[in-house]
Scaffold this motif. Structure first.
Motif, PDB file in Angstrom:
ATOM      1  N   LEU A 117       0.821  -1.212   0.000  1.00  0.00           N
ATOM      2  CA  LEU A 117       0.000   0.000   0.000  1.00  0.00           C
ATOM      3  C   LEU A 117       0.852   1.256   0.000  1.00  0.00           C
ATOM      4  N   GLY A 226      -4.965   4.530   3.344  1.00  0.00           N
ATOM      5  CA  GLY A 226      -3.704   4.625   2.614  1.00  0.00           C
ATOM      6  C   GLY A 226      -3.468   6.018   2.063  1.00  0.00           C
ATOM      7  N   ASN A 458      -8.375   0.321  -0.473  1.00  0.00           N
ATOM      8  CA  ASN A 458      -7.200   1.181  -0.336  1.00  0.00           C
ATOM      9  C   ASN A 458      -6.169   0.922  -1.423  1.00  0.00           C
ATOM     10  N   TYR A 461      -7.509   2.515  -4.638  1.00  0.00           N
ATOM     11  CA  TYR A 461      -7.309   3.970  -4.572  1.00  0.00           C
ATOM     12  C   TYR A 461      -5.861   4.339  -4.896  1.00  0.00           C
TER      13      TYR A 461
END
Length: 582
Positions: A117, A226, A458, A461
């Protein structure tokens, strides 16, 4: 006849089938007449963005429809001759899965997830408007000791109340020339990782390793975590300062002395100067805690916290006053207080916050966690986080003027540890009652489902990389959930092209904090363009200026009787050379 037999043998399936039909009828009805039109006719409530509200209603109907179909499938199978066979297969799978997914495995998976991430976040996210604003403030702080921005040649707001740790630490960035977007993302990510370690260590010391793992897990799976943790914001770091203050205050020894009060208050004051909204939440939490447990000496902590916070403000004011006393009118705290006092609160604004909060913890879950925790809490630490969570959440929903995803996050942090404590206590209770197997089944499935949802959200994204798009998706303005998962590097590509086409001596109108970070050129707004437009100049039309529709930028150029020539286009970012029409 077959339908009648089915309903007679499976009443639950009949209710579920009726529920599905209601969802289908609502879907068809709302397709003919928009939900916002119905609300307007019945309740006389108008919305600024009806398509957005309609989209939210349609989305929830689709969710209910999917749940209904799944329930119907389960109900049908459970009443069929395949029931025992299917149950046996599921039980065997659950036994194997629950043995595999223990807390140590959860910790390892979480660490791998965080590594991926933060790598994606640092390398792919572009800049959002607010984040660029803070970076511009940091740049000026590094060179003058004053966190301010300027536009059209005049000084804008001056910050003496927030982001202080970031301003201080980023001095090194500017002194060493580490001013690329990913450099600031890296700084934010490192500070957030340190904060996560603080959360883990404090919760493992106050409780145990299991509670600490669950706490961090519930926090890092929150949609938008994140983005928030890698950006040049302070919400996660503020939480670390606050938790460290709580640990000093209570720890394992709840005997309060003056040394504890002073050190705790200093940490709270630093947390306030990381994100100032704590100044509006902590005093209320201190007062309530004092009446809940007078032994905590919460009013003493409140007094020292306010004193230390204002001393730091005065220290930050020194270079401002030394430069020009009249700049006091530009202080951010003055603007913030004026904005809050002048704000009008609307039903629509509150509903928007409900929608946004549901993307973190559904309000039903928030209510349930708070209700159960109320009966479980014993220590002063637990009472404080309970009080703080309620106050911060309701303050943001009903009193704070802006529907941003960042500001309720401090309450999400405390709610996450509340949930971890509850689950740990439940597990101990089930172990005592000899119900380990069903508890492991349920907990393993629940952890898997929320992990798949939170982690994937996350990662998607971060992979897409559109900074402000996270806010749009969380608030429901523009959903990326069912769109194409594709990297959006248009902002970085665009400003790399702008730097090649524009000389540092040129004036760039329509510029923003984002353009200043990328190009280093000062901000000149369209207001300044109207005042000084005489011959030729360069104009930016970008999605950070016109996030919902860049056609507004085109309309503006047309409104000043200008001929425009497109020099560069990347995504929804455009650079024009314009000149007066003859």
């Amino acid at each position: 006849m077959n339908v009648y037999k089915y309903l007679k043998s499976n009443p639950a399936g009949g209710f579920i089938l009726a529920f599905i039909l209601i969802c289908i009828i609502c879907r068809i009805f709302f397709y003919i007449t928009a939900p916002t039109e119905i609300i307007d006719k019945i309740f006389s409530v108008k919305f600024n963005n009806p398509p957005r509200v309609d989209n939210i209603v349609f989305r929830f109907i689709n969710y209910f429809l999917l749940l209904g179909i799944l329930g119907l499938l389960i109900s049908t199978v459970s009443n069929s001759r395949f029931n025992e066979r299917v149950k046996k297969i599921i039980e065997n799978a659950l036994v194997k899965f629950s043995r595999m997914l223990n807390l140590n495995v959860l910790l390892i998976v979480s660490l791998i997830y965080l590594a991926v991430l933060f790598f994606l976040a640092v390398t792919r996210y572009d800049l959002g408007f607010d984040e660029a604003w803070y970076i511009v403030w940091s740049k000026n702080f590094a060179s003058t000791g004053i966190a301010y921005y300027s536009y059209d040649g005049i000084t804008g707001l001056i910050d003496t109340i927030t982001m202080l740790p970031y301003y201080i630490l980023s001095i090194l960035n500017f002194k060493l020339g580490l001013t690329e977007v990913w450099h600031f993302k890296l700084l934010g990510s490192v500070l957030s990782l340190i904060s996560l370690f603080v959360f883990y260590r404090i919760s493992s010391t106050l409780y145990d390793k299991s509670t600490a793992i669950l706490f961090v897990f519930f926090l890092i799976l929150q949609p938008g975590f994140g983005f928030l943790a890698s950006s040049f914001f302070g919400e996660v770091l503020q939480g670390a300062f606050m938790f460290y203050g709580l640990f000093v205050w209570f720890g394992k020894d709840e005997n309060i002395n003056k040394r504890k009060i002073i050190l705790t208050s200093l940490l709270f004051a630093i947390a306030i100067h990381t994100k100032f909204q704590l100044m509006m939440i902590l005093p209320a939490a201190f007062v309530v805690l004092y009446f809940a447990n007078k032994k905590t000496k919460a009013l003493n902590v409140a007094a020292y916290t306010i004193i230390f916070a204002f001393i730091i403000i005065l220290i930050r004011l020194i270079p401002v006053m030394a430069k020009d006393v009249s700049l006091a009118r530009n202080l951010l705290i003055v603007d913030m207080l004026a904005g809050i006092s002048a704000n009008t609160y609307s039903l629509q604004g509150i509903l928007e916050k409900f929608q946004l909060y549901n993307r973190f913890f559904p309000l039903l879950a928030f209510t349930g966690i708070s209700f159960v925790f109320f009966f479980y809490m014993k220590s002063a630490f637990e009472k404080f986080i309970f009080i703080f969570t309620l106050i911060s959440t309701f303050w943001w929903i009903f009193l704070y003027p802006y529907s941003t995803y960042r500001h309720p996050f401090i309450g999400i942090i405390t709610l996450s540890i509340m949930l971890a404590i509850i689950i740990k206590k439940f597990s101990e209770q089930y172990l005592r009652n000899g119900k380990i197997v069903p508890f492991k089944f349920v907990s393993a499935i629940a952890l898997l489902l929320i992990m798949l949802y939170g982690f994937s959200t996350n990662l998607i994204y971060a992979y897409i990389g559109y900074n402000d798009g996270v806010q749009f998706d969380l608030s429901g303005v523009k959903s990326r959930s069912f769109g194409e998962i594709k990297y959006d590097g248009s902002q970085k590509e665009f400003y790399a092209g702008v730097k090649k086409l524009i000389s540092p001596h040129d004036t760039l109108y329509g510029s923003t904090f984002v353009s200043e970070v990328y190009t280093g050129m000062p901000i000149f707004t369209k207001v300044k363009l109207i005042e000084s437009f005489s011959d030729e100049c360069f104009v930016l039309i970008t999605r950070e200026t016109y996030p919902l529709d860049i056609q507004q930028g085109h309309n503006f150029i047309d409104s000043i009787s200008a001929e425009k020539t497109l020099l560069l286009k990347a995504g929804k970012n455009e650079l024009y050379k314009i000149k007066k029409r003859k």
